[in-house]
Scaffold this active site. Sequence first.
Site, mmCIF file in Angstrom:
data_model
loop_
_atom_site.group_PDB
_atom_site.id
_atom_site.type_symbol
_atom_site.label_atom_id
_atom_site.label_comp_id
_atom_site.label_asym_id
_atom_site.label_seq_id
_atom_site.Cartn_x
_atom_site.Cartn_y
_atom_site.Cartn_z
ATOM 1 N N TYR A 48 0.819 -1.217 0.000
ATOM 2 C CA TYR A 48 0.000 0.000 0.000
ATOM 3 C C TYR A 48 0.853 1.267 0.000
ATOM 4 C CZ TYR A 48 -3.735 -3.170 1.651
ATOM 5 O OH TYR A 48 -4.627 -4.194 1.808
ATOM 6 N N HIS A 106 0.353 -11.656 1.666
ATOM 7 C CA HIS A 106 -0.685 -10.846 1.012
ATOM 8 C C HIS A 106 -1.389 -11.607 -0.123
ATOM 9 C CE1 HIS A 106 -1.629 -6.345 0.025
ATOM 10 N NE2 HIS A 106 -2.684 -7.110 -0.130
#
Length: 276
Positions: A48, A106
């Site tokens: 992110y 992830h």
Amino acid sequence: MNHHLTLGGIDIPVLGLGTWPLKDEPCRDIVRAALESGWDHVDTAAMYANEKAVGAGLRASGRARDSYHVTTKVWHDNLDPEKLIRSCEDSLDRLGLDHVDLFLIHWPNPRVPLNEQIEALLELRQRGWTRAVGVSNFTAAMVREAQDLAKGQLVANQVEYHPFLSQKRVRAALEAAGMALIAYSPIAKGRVIGNETIRDIAKRYGKSEVQVTLRWLLQQENTIAIPKTGTPARLAENAAVFDFELDEAEMAAISALGSAEGRGIDPDWAPDWDKE
């Protein structure tokens, strides 16, 4: 808010703040506003590129470290054990923390043996860099394999989950594995707003479609939701989901909206998803 699940020896607040794709000051400010208004769970990831901003927001809130939960994640190109461990170290540096509460893979990466990934995850917990470990975007079969390799030590699988996406197979696998489902994109990027079924239920309770959707998620066994917002006013609305309860028929009506085709997030590197 103090509503949580206890898994793998840690308490995970069932409602968390998702931070993708927030960056810089807006990200810092919403994290600070969330913690100041009683939220106690923030979700981020190396990918992110906002961990520094998240860390700044955590510090600006003035909250004690043991009063909130932080999750971060390692990207799928860093799953070789040494890279995975370095990724966690880098995340902690950016966050300005000496540990996170939950560290996740992830996305799956079949090019790195899963047993090596799991060993590295457990090593992070051993070092005290994270209190618990888990995965994200794993299919039912992957969940079973990963939890077997981890000898039952994984606590969660974070996946897309909302009224339009059925996740029956993953949910069954997680239940059997003793793991929680952490729902990202829980309001389907706003698609729940205006849905007739959800709107009719919302009217009965004097609630919004978003509140009813979050309530539907949180009434399910071992389910956590991490709605993203960049708007401080929306924090209070998203948190106001603990003062009403949906009945079985209402839960079923919302669940009936879901199918395997309702997926909104399906990048090139995604696995072959479960078909319901």
